[in-house]
Design an enzyme around this catalytic site. Structure first.
Site, PDB file in Angstrom:
ATOM      1  N   LYS A  39       2.615 -49.193 -47.371  1.00 27.14           N
ATOM      2  CA  LYS A  39       2.890 -50.592 -47.756  1.00 27.14           C
ATOM      3  C   LYS A  39       2.265 -51.530 -46.733  1.00 27.14           C
ATOM      4  CE  LYS A  39       6.247 -51.550 -44.455  1.00 27.14           C
ATOM      5  NZ  LYS A  39       6.104 -52.476 -43.328  1.00 27.14           N
ATOM      6  N   PRO A  82      -1.693 -44.170 -40.898  1.00 24.20           N
ATOM      7  CA  PRO A  82      -1.567 -44.166 -39.434  1.00 24.20           C
ATOM      8  C   PRO A  82      -0.135 -44.428 -38.971  1.00 24.20           C
ATOM      9  CG  PRO A  82      -2.759 -46.125 -40.197  1.00 24.20           C
ATOM     10  CD  PRO A  82      -2.558 -45.254 -41.394  1.00 24.20           C
ATOM     11  N   GLY A  88       3.020 -50.135 -38.881  1.00 22.04           N
ATOM     12  CA  GLY A  88       3.723 -51.116 -39.720  1.00 22.04           C
ATOM     13  C   GLY A  88       3.431 -50.895 -41.192  1.00 22.04           C
ATOM     14  N   GLY A 101       6.208 -43.058 -42.409  1.00 22.29           N
ATOM     15  CA  GLY A 101       7.374 -42.172 -42.270  1.00 22.29           C
ATOM     16  C   GLY A 101       8.413 -42.473 -43.331  1.00 22.29           C
ATOM     17  N   ASP A 128      13.190 -49.230 -44.334  1.00 19.79           N
ATOM     18  CA  ASP A 128      12.071 -49.425 -45.271  1.00 19.79           C
ATOM     19  C   ASP A 128      12.075 -48.414 -46.411  1.00 19.79           C
ATOM     20  OD1 ASP A 128      11.064 -51.546 -43.890  1.00 19.79           O
ATOM     21  OD2 ASP A 128       9.440 -50.454 -42.916  1.00 19.79           O
TER      22      ASP A 128
END
Ligand code: C5P
Length: 309
Positions: A13, A105, A109, A113, A147
């Site tokens: 995202k 990566p 941000g 994960g 998130d």
């Protein structure tokens, strides 16, 4: 006894904008942000063997990831403990093995994960015959990470609270996205602490809500999407960007390079350190990538090409 194997991709995202709207009693910050799914993805193969016990995760493509601290493990643990409570106290979790190919990566941000963890929840929910309602699964997801609930929806969503209050909005799919990730990551707590030490920028929730409503109409094409999005350019900011630049100055270098390469809009995502730039389509983003790939000031940064989903 049966062994089932599932393959699933986990998209990343970006935060189109991110405003911080005060702090909660637990010290966390209340956010107001639009999260946008993009097609930069990790790949997971999840094998469930009910004849055995245990858990294993194999992370391919990255040596910097500690499998034990991976959110996939937490997602399994939370799912199984809730399943036990819901169904049967004598339930024991099956052997679960996850092969994880990381392309998103870390410390960027981009929610890698969290997206992996949401993919695990989706697979377990399917494997066990949808035992939880949507609301129950969302509650499990937010306990895994702030998130994670967004990734159960995907697409374009307005997210509030610490990220658990989610409202899907009209899709902004099909825009080209160029991403730059400095070698260094940003420490999220350090970034929030630095932001707290500075004067808060004014935030008018009603004005933002009207802005979101103005985008929540049928889009004719990508140019129409960008026009509506950029109609309130002053709203397109990330409150964590100024402190993050103090910690990782390459964030600003990337922004300058992307704007010079013709980006319609450019901003840091989440608490960084990745920076994204939006273009009308993937081809335009690819052309900009060609322009910036040999810029000496960006030699330590990794570049990624993606599209909004
Ligand atoms: O969610 P995550 O574990 O990445 O958060 C790391 C830290 O960032 C938290 O311990 C907290 O200090 C800060 N944070 C915050 N408000 C949020 C998210 C994170 O203050 N909404």
């Amino acid at each position: 006894m049966p062994t089932d194997s599932y393959e699933i991709t986990a998209n990343a995202k970006i935060n189109l904008f991110l405003r911080v709207n005060g702090t909660l009693p637990n010290g966390y910050h209340r956010l107001y942000t639009v999260m946008q799914e993009i097609d930069c993805a990790d790949k997971l193969t999840i094998t469930i063997d009910s004849s055995r016990r245990g858990f294993k995760i194999n992370c391919f493509g990255r040596s910097d990831i500690d499998p034990e601290k991976n959110l996939c493990k937490k997602a399994c643990d939370r799912f199984f403990s809730n399943y036990k409570k819901l169904k049967d106290e004598s339930f024991t979790a099956p052997y679960t093995e996850i092969d994880l190919i990381k392309n998103i990566p870390s410390e960027s941000g981009m929610g890698g994960g969290s997206s992996d963890a949401a993919a695990v929840l989706v697979v377990l929910q399917e494997h066990f015959g949808q035992p939880f309602t949507e609301e129950e699964l969302l509650r499990i997801a937010v306990n895994v990470g702030a998130d994670v609930p967004f990734f159960l929806y995907g697409g374009t969503c307005l997210c509030e609270g610490v990220g658990e209050v989610i409202k899907p909005v009209e899709s902004l799919a099909g825009l080209g996205v160029l991403i730059g990730k400095p070698k260094a990551g940003v420490s999220t707590p350090e970034c929030f602490a630095l932001m707290d030490s500075e004067e808060a920028k004014p935030f008018d929730m009603k004005a933002y809500s009207d802005y979101i409503d103005s985008m929540n109409t049928h889009h004719r094409n990508n140019s129409d999407i960008l026009e509506k999005l950029l109609a309130k350019r002053e709203f397109l900011i990330n409150d964590l960007e100024v402190p993050a630049i103090k910690l990782v100055p390459e964030i600003e270098t990337l922004k300058t390079a992307f704007i010079n390469a013709g980006a319609e809009y450019c901003c840091m995502t989440g608490s960084g350190s990745a920076v994204f730039a939006l273009f009308e389509n993937r081809g335009d983003a690819a052309a900009a990538m060609e322009q910036v790939k040999d810029v000496p000031a960006l030699s330590g940064c990794s570049l990624y090409l993606a599209e909004t989903v």
